[in-house]
Design an enzyme around this catalytic site. Structure first.
Site, PDB file in Angstrom:
ATOM      1  N   HIS A   1      -7.452  12.694  -9.970  1.00 35.82           N
ATOM      2  CA  HIS A   1      -8.208  11.697  -9.211  1.00 35.82           C
ATOM      3  C   HIS A   1      -7.467  11.219  -7.966  1.00 35.82           C
ATOM      4  O   HIS A   1      -7.992  10.395  -7.213  1.00 35.82           O
ATOM      5  CB  HIS A   1      -8.520  10.488 -10.107  1.00 35.82           C
ATOM      6  CG  HIS A   1      -7.343   9.609 -10.366  1.00 35.82           C
ATOM      7  ND1 HIS A   1      -6.306   9.979 -11.201  1.00 35.82           N
ATOM      8  CD2 HIS A   1      -7.007   8.389  -9.884  1.00 35.82           C
ATOM      9  CE1 HIS A   1      -5.403   9.023 -11.236  1.00 35.82           C
ATOM     10  NE2 HIS A   1      -5.800   8.041 -10.433  1.00 35.82           N
TER      11      HIS A   1
ATOM     12  N   HIS B   1      -7.156   8.394  -3.111  1.00 35.14           N
ATOM     13  CA  HIS B   1      -7.316   7.957  -4.500  1.00 35.14           C
ATOM     14  C   HIS B   1      -8.806   7.737  -4.782  1.00 35.14           C
ATOM     15  O   HIS B   1      -9.444   6.897  -4.146  1.00 35.14           O
ATOM     16  CB  HIS B   1      -6.539   6.658  -4.710  1.00 35.14           C
ATOM     17  CG  HIS B   1      -6.467   6.197  -6.139  1.00 35.14           C
ATOM     18  ND1 HIS B   1      -7.549   5.658  -6.808  1.00 35.14           N
ATOM     19  CD2 HIS B   1      -5.435   6.200  -7.017  1.00 35.14           C
ATOM     20  CE1 HIS B   1      -7.184   5.344  -8.038  1.00 35.14           C
ATOM     21  NE2 HIS B   1      -5.901   5.656  -8.180  1.00 35.14           N
TER      22      HIS B   1
END
Length: 287
Positions: free
Chosen positions: A190, A205
């Site tokens: 992620h 992010h």
């Protein structure tokens, strides 16, 4: 009778896999290939020991060459049954007790460790020398521009992860906002860290709290050490997975060593819809 064996090896594999990040957090370096190589070692060692024990038990029970069923005494039958069924059952219960007491790396703790690794990445890159006087970042995904200070994550909102911007995405594709070398790809896929040739370090992010998904719904297209150009696809994510788990899918983009710059300017208005790869923010040294 054979069901416990694959379950035991599955538990071992999960424990070893989770310990990769723990080892990186504890030791300061990542030894994924070395750590995961323990699993086949355990498999082979377990198989060799079980064959050796079965041979000893068979001899102790009188099951030697030429022996017939009628030759096995009641005592030998008891020895065989206890050794083949009673002892393994007791050993599994003892093993389960030890694992429950000693293996304390829960999913929640694992998520905390991955987040800590993110913060360490941000802190470590702040020492890099930045050669560029002006740096521009493009938008890694299509969506609505959000002020970073308003996101629901204190680390990003406070600027401790660097200055930057956020995007409320309408698409699940994430592209490189700057050219450079991949310095970090989190195991949960992620988040990606990129360092440009000028020493600018960018962290992309996806989502807030998405570390808890442990990679579910994410696909990574890059690996550590790989060179990427602006617009190269870094990863994809499936928004329904994030929504189903009650998490925020906001994409956060920061320059982790932004303290090297004296000013930054958003090229778009907060709340405006921005297309992927459009210029969003500019960092400058001096005025």
């Amino acid at each position: 009778f054979f069901i416990p064996q694959p379950l035991v090896f599955l538990v071992i594999l999960m424990i070893i896999s989770d310990s990769v990040e723990y080892g990186q957090w504890k030791l300061g370096h990542r030894d994924e290939s070395l750590t995961l190589s323990v699993r086949p070692l355990v498999d082979k060692l377990g198989g060799a020991m079980s064959n050796w024990l079965v041979s000893l038990i068979a001899v102790a029970a009188g099951m030697t060459t030429g022996a017939k069923a009628a030759d096995i005494t009641v005592h030998q039958q008891v020895v065989f049954k206890l050794s083949m069924f009673g002892f393994p059952a007791a050993a599994m219960l003892i093993g389960a007790f030890i694992i429950a007491r000693k293996i304390t790396l829960t999913e929640a703790r694992h998520a905390e460790i991955v987040e800590e690794l993110e913060h360490r990445f941000s802190a470590a890159t702040s020492e890099n020398e930045v050669k560029a006087n002006v740096v521009s970042l493009v938008n890694p995904t299509t969506g609505q521009l959000v002020d970073l200070s308003s996101v629901n994550d204190e680390h990003f909102a406070s600027g401790s992860m660097g200055k930057g911007f956020a995007i409320k995405p309408t698409d699940g594709a994430v592209f490189a906002p700057i050219s450079g070398t991949i310095r970090q790809v989190l195991p949960t896929r992620h988040a990606v860290g990129i360092e440009s040739e000028d020493g600018v370090v960018v962290l992309i992010h996806v989502g807030i709290g998405t570390v808890k998904l442990k990679g579910e719904g994410f696909i990574s297209y890059v690996e550590q050490g790989q060179h990427v150009e602006v617009g190269d696809k870094l990863l994809e994510f499936w928004p329904p997975i994030i929504e189903k788990n009650g998490l925020d899918d906001t994409v956060l983009v920061t320059v982790t060593n932004s303290e090297k710059f004296s000013a930054f300017h958003l090229e778009k208005e907060v709340g405006e819809k921005v297309e992927a790869l459009s210029e969003v923010i500019t960092f400058k040294k001096g005025e």
